[in-house]
Motif scaffolding. Structure first.
Motif, PDB file in Angstrom:
ATOM      1  N   LEU A   1       5.648  -4.024   7.296  1.00 25.60           N
ATOM      2  CA  LEU A   1       6.806  -3.170   7.505  1.00 25.60           C
ATOM      3  C   LEU A   1       6.689  -1.932   6.629  1.00 25.60           C
ATOM      4  N   HIS A   2       7.467  -0.933   6.943  1.00 24.90           N
ATOM      5  CA  HIS A   2       7.485   0.297   6.147  1.00 24.90           C
ATOM      6  C   HIS A   2       8.674   0.270   5.205  1.00 24.90           C
TER       7      HIS A   2
ATOM      8  N   ALA B   1       0.862  -1.189   0.000  1.00 27.15           N
ATOM      9  CA  ALA B   1       0.000   0.000   0.000  1.00 27.15           C
ATOM     10  C   ALA B   1       0.885   1.221   0.000  1.00 27.15           C
ATOM     11  N   ARG B   2       0.827   2.005  -1.097  1.00 28.38           N
ATOM     12  CA  ARG B   2       1.699   3.179  -1.184  1.00 28.38           C
ATOM     13  C   ARG B   2       0.960   4.387  -0.650  1.00 28.38           C
ATOM     14  N   THR B   3       1.553   5.091   0.274  1.00 32.97           N
ATOM     15  CA  THR B   3       0.967   6.345   0.765  1.00 32.97           C
ATOM     16  C   THR B   3       2.065   7.389   0.743  1.00 32.97           C
TER      17      THR B   3
ATOM     18  N   GLN C   1       7.578  -6.278  -5.397  1.00 31.59           N
ATOM     19  CA  GLN C   1       6.367  -6.626  -6.140  1.00 31.59           C
ATOM     20  C   GLN C   1       5.582  -7.644  -5.328  1.00 31.59           C
ATOM     21  N   GLU C   2       4.290  -7.646  -5.545  1.00 35.58           N
ATOM     22  CA  GLU C   2       3.490  -8.677  -4.885  1.00 35.58           C
ATOM     23  C   GLU C   2       3.951 -10.044  -5.337  1.00 35.58           C
ATOM     24  N   GLY C   3       4.023 -10.968  -4.391  1.00 35.72           N
ATOM     25  CA  GLY C   3       4.445 -12.317  -4.724  1.00 35.72           C
ATOM     26  C   GLY C   3       5.946 -12.513  -4.608  1.00 35.72           C
TER      27      GLY C   3
ATOM     28  N   VAL D   1       4.200  -2.472   3.517  1.00 38.69           N
ATOM     29  CA  VAL D   1       4.303  -3.738   2.800  1.00 38.69           C
ATOM     30  C   VAL D   1       3.813  -4.843   3.723  1.00 38.69           C
ATOM     31  N   GLN D   2       2.878  -5.643   3.201  1.00 39.42           N
ATOM     32  CA  GLN D   2       2.441  -6.789   4.002  1.00 39.42           C
ATOM     33  C   GLN D   2       3.078  -8.048   3.452  1.00 39.42           C
TER      34      GLN D   2
END
Lengths: 276, 376, 320
Positions: free
Chosen positions: B340-341, B320-322, B349-351, B328-329
């Motif tokens: 974590l941040h 999730a970018r803010t 990347q996901e995965g 990051v999960q």
């Protein structure tokens, strides 16, 4: 659209008729109060006085002696309002804010007396007052009126609405209870207090049974008592024009009082008006 | 002035003869001149504690000392404290000036003391009224409300009202200032502004200040020390950063920090720590085998490129970018999530399968009772 | 343990009793003691006010008043006010309130006018009504004359002692005057209370019904009146209690002998009137205790109605 208008018109018409009917006694009273004693005896009676005789009011004041009754009533009302407001405010504050033993019990005693018809109290109060030697005295007209459980209840409810934190802050700051009552509670509860004062005034103005019982002396009679028998002339005829002038002088001040302080009276109404 | 609570307990009578304990055997010392936050979730007893210090609530058991003086039985008006409530508790019918001057003019003791101080002033002042005027103006200046002295509370913003309440509390020069959730009724922007204001005023006056809040952000950002309560029991006391870095137990670790700390189930077997089912690292001390909860804060988890200690592997499940940072999960081998941040320009990347590590001294190991048994 | 207690006691505000003192003294002397004493006195036989002597406790006073025909009249007249005049003035007040509720402009103005009887001195207004019904100079006969009806001798009692027919005719006329006055006098408060009740009814009900195209009369019958029933019960009960205490209005209309000139039966006496008369006669042995017994009957009636109110409220006030 048309029926809507017709319906509105009908509603206003009906209301106007109802109001007019209700105002008829006021009209008849004022109409009569301005007639001369000669015109009064005319049959059928005139709907508007041929000549406005304001002299009737002066005559009524002097004759009965109605001026005396009026000033007595004003005096008693002022005394009752002053004393009972002080008594009520202090007690209501204790019930609303202070902590003491027996609070619930005492408050229930106050609430309990609200349920009892005031009329039953008259008998014993009459006995008490006569034993105290208070017959025909100002005390007898004033003191028993100085306690009003309903007003205590009303003000307690009002005082309870002042947020707790204001009290706590002033406690922490070392402000005494009395100062807090005086500087914070009273200014914030002004309108309710005025309401109780007005209701007390109306109460005195309209009271009949008690003053009638304990005053035989003309010098201490109140308006309601004075009205009835004061206007019988030497020939035994009731001088209606003077009686109606006197009635006008009793009714009009309270009506004006109401019109000026309408806001306060109506706010105290829901609960208060029922006592009367 | 130092405030010391010694074995303070507060019980309230509940319905049908039950008793509810709001504060239990609290031992706390608040150092003189400090801004101390009483922190905990609602119902933890923090406001009750504050009210006991103020003398608004009586103490069921134990003692409260101001300096060396036992004030336990002293009524609130004799304690010389100033108090500010969550809802400001300003007198709505009085102007700002009258509100601030209220304790000076309406408390008998206070007025007597002021008269005495007035008599001893050097250089002397012309009249007492001017002296009061000066005190009120000083207080108003401190909270920066000099321009609003003629206004009624209803004509002020929430933040300004709160500052009036503070001015009213400090105008009488209290030995202790008590603030009960002073910021809760303010909107987010004003809250930050007002809390810095409180910090400034406290530093400027040097009055020992106790500040009750349920918002850990507030407490961490302005307090010299925080006292954390849960169910009326003291959990931990210390400077904010220290409590944050070294939580005494799982409750404190979870309560402090936003976002909330990562908590992952694990175990100790043969003196090795297992993260989920995977062996993680050997413990520096010997501990008995037991199931544990492992806590690591977001910012203490980093990508491992140099084969550091306390490293582990995980799979990225979402990013999730803010703005500048992303959250990051990841998923551990047994499926437990951690977060974590990272900087937003990371190329995750996901995965992706990633290797992470927890910085030294940032892994908290809690036993089944929630006590911290080790920090590695 | 000792310390704990000390800390507790400091929490009580001892000054509270000072604040309460004036109220409590007055309450005890003029409210609580009278309740107790009147209750006791009602059971004292042959109670003498001047000496305080009495011939033992018993129900003699109650037996006496129940044997007294005047007391019977007092009860009938009181019940007439409570259960004939009150329902009539409620119907009138409710009708006016529904009309008032249908308008917006001038509503406050009308309400102010409708309130006037409430702030009018009972005695003064009673004298006005008595004079309106005056046979020769009164407004009522004048208006009747306009429509061709012969003048009615409204308050006339000559010869009624000898003829039961004349007596009941005179009685009917007096009841009518009392009826008109009581309805007029009581209407204000009822309108205010009904208006309060109407304004508390959620507007959504009306909107829903309007959308369905329900007629006004149906809305009133099916929505307004049922939802207003708690107010109606309240108005009725409190008005009935007020009616039980009726006294001054009868005095103002018919004088302190409670009837038209020539009547010596106290035709229009009420319960409180009976009590006041017995008390006015306080030098006669047993008179004060008879007054007390009458007062206890009043208390009993009020209590009875209050119990009915509790029962009704339990059943019907779920609406709000």
């Amino acid at each position: 659209m048309k029926t809507q208008f017709a319906r509105k018109f009908a509603v206003y018409l009906l209301l106007t008729i109802a109001v007019s009917l209700m105002l008829v006694p006021f009209y008849w009273m004022i109409n009569t109060s301005l007639k001369s004693s000669v015109e009064l005896l005319r049959t059928p009676p005139t709907m508007i006085p041929a000549e406005l005789r304001f002299q009737n009011f002066l005559d009524a004041l002097i004759k009965a002696p109605f001026l005396r009754y009026l000033s007595n009533t004003v005096f008693v009302a002022i005394a009752v309002v002053a004393v009972s407001t002080a008594v009520t405010v202090l007690a209501a504050f204790a019930f609303a804010r202070l902590r003491f033993r027996g609070k619930t019990l005492l408050f229930f005693a106050v609430l309990g007396t609200m349920m009892v018809p005031q009329e039953m109290l008259i008998i014993t109060n009459f006995m008490t007052v006569s034993k105290l030697g208070w017959m025909n005295s100002w005390q007898a007209l004033i003191v028993p009126y100085c306690i009003n459980p309903f007003n205590i209840y009303l003000l307690r409810q009002t005082f309870k609405q002042v947020p707790d934190e204001l009290y706590l802050v002033s406690r922490v700051d070392g402000v005494s209870h009395f100062r807090y009552l005086q500087k914070v509670v009273l200014p914030l509860s002004k309108s309710s207090i005025v309401t109780t004062m007005i209701l007390s005034t109306i109460w005195i103005w309209d009271s009949y049974a008690w003053p009638n019982l304990i005053t035989t002396d003309d010098g201490k009679r109140l308006v309601s008592n004075g009205l009835q028998n004061a206007f019988t002339s030497d020939t035994g005829r009731i001088q209606y024009e003077l009686q109606m002038a006197a009635a006008t002088m009793v009714i009009v001040p309270l009506v004006l009082f109401f019109l000026l302080l309408r806001k306060y009276i109506l706010s105290g109404m829901d609960k208060g008006g029922l006592k009367g | 002035m130092q405030v010391r609570l010694e074995q303070v307990t507060k019980t309230f009578a509940g319905s049908k003869n039950t008793q509810a304990t709001a504060v239990k055997e609290l031992d706390v010392t608040i150092a003189s001149g400090k801004l101390v936050g009483l922190l905990g979730p609602s119902g933890c007893g923090k406001s009750t504690t504050l009210f006991m210090i103020a003398g608004i609530h009586d103490v069921s058991e134990g003692h409260i000392y101001f300096g060396d003086h036992d004030v336990t039985a002293l009524p609130s008006d004799k304690r010389g404290v100033g108090i500010v409530f969550q809802n400001y508790a300003l007198y709505p019918h009085l102007t700002v000036w009258d509100n601030i001057a209220f304790p000076l003019l309406n408390a008998k003791e206070m007025k007597k003391r002021l008269k005495q101080r007035f008599a001893e002033l050097s250089p002397p002042m012309a009249n007492f009224k001017a002296y009061i005027q000066r005190l009120v103006e000083e207080a108003a200046k401190l909270v920066e409300l000099t321009a609003y002295l003629d206004r009624k509370p209803a004509e002020l913003s929430g933040g300004q009202q709160q500052r009036v309440a503070i001015a009213r509390a400090i105008v009488k020069n209290p030995s202790i200032l008590l603030l009960d959730e002073p910021l809760s009724n303010l909107d987010a922007r004003l809250r930050v502004q007002t809390r810095d204001e409180i910090k400034r005023i406290q530093k400027q006056t040097g009055i020992t200040t106790v500040f009750v809040t349920h918002d850990q952000d507030e407490a961490l950002s302005i307090c010299d020390e925080v006292i954390i309560l849960k169910d009326g029991v003291l959990q931990q006391q210390g400077p904010p950063q220290e409590v944050y870095d070294h939580p005494a137990n799982q409750f404190v670790a979870e309560f402090l920090g936003s976002p909330q700390i990562n908590l992952v189930g694990g175990s100790i077997k043969a003196n090795k720590l297992y993260l989920g089912n995977e062996e993680w690292f050997a413990l520096p001390e010997s501990l008995s085998d037991q199931p544990v909860n492992i806590g690591v804060r977001y910012e203490n988890i980093r990508p491992d490129r140099e084969n550091r200690k306390q490293a582990f592997e995980a799979t990225v499940t979402s990013i999730a970018r803010t703005g500048g940072t992303s959250t990051v999960q990841v998923r551990l081998a047994d499926g437990q999530p951690m977060r974590l941040h990272r900087d937003s320009d990371d190329v995750l990347q996901e995965g992706d399968r990633v290797r992470l590590y927890a910085r030294p001294r940032t892994v908290y190991i809690f036993n089944a009772e929630g006590e911290k048994i080790l920090q590695c | 343990m000792l310390k704990k207690k000390a800390a507790r006691q400091a929490r009580y505000d001892r000054s509270a009793y000072l604040y309460l003192l004036p109220a409590l003294v007055l309450l005890a002397v003029f409210l609580l003691y009278p309740i107790l004493n009147t209750f006791l006195t009602s059971f004292k036989n042959e109670y003498r006010f001047l000496t305080g002597e009495f011939a033992g406790f018993g129900l003699q006073n109650y037996a006496d008043i129940f044997k007294d025909a005047t007391f019977g009249r007092a009860i009938i007249n009181t019940l007439f006010i409570a259960f004939v005049c009150i329902p009539a003035s409620m119907v009138a007040a409710l009708t006016i309130s529904l009309l008032l509720n249908a308008i917006e402009r001038w509503q406050g103005f009308y309400m102010t006018l409708f309130y006037l009887p409430q702030v009018t001195n009972v005695i003064a207004a009673g004298l006005v009504f008595a004079f309106m019904f005056n046979s020769n100079f009164g407004l009522v006969n004048t208006v009747l004359g306009w429509v061709g009806i012969d003048p009615v001798a409204w308050i006339k009692g000559e010869g009624i002692a000898a003829s039961p027919k004349l007596y009941y005719e005179a009685y009917a006329r007096c009841l009518f005057i009392l009826f008109v006055y009581t309805v007029w006098q009581g209407i204000s408060l009822k309108i205010i209370l009904f208006m309060g009740g109407l304004q508390n009814i959620n507007k959504q009900y009306y909107l829903a019904a309007k959308v369905d195209g329900t007629s006004s009369w149906r809305i009133i019958r099916k929505i307004t009146l049922p939802l207003l029933s708690p107010t109606t019960v309240y108005v009725f009960i409190t008005s009935v209690i007020t009616a039980f205490k009726a006294y001054a209005q009868v005095i103002s209309l018919f004088g302190s002998h409670y009837g038209p000139p020539g009547d010596d039966s106290k035709m229009m006496i009420t319960l409180v009137g009976y009590m006041m008369d017995a008390m006015g006669d306080y030098l006669t042995p047993g008179s004060i205790s008879k007054a007390s017994a009458a007062a206890m009957i009043l208390v009993l009636l009020v209590m009875l109605v209050t119990i009915v109110q509790f029962k009704l409220t339990k059943k019907r006030v779920h609406y709000n």
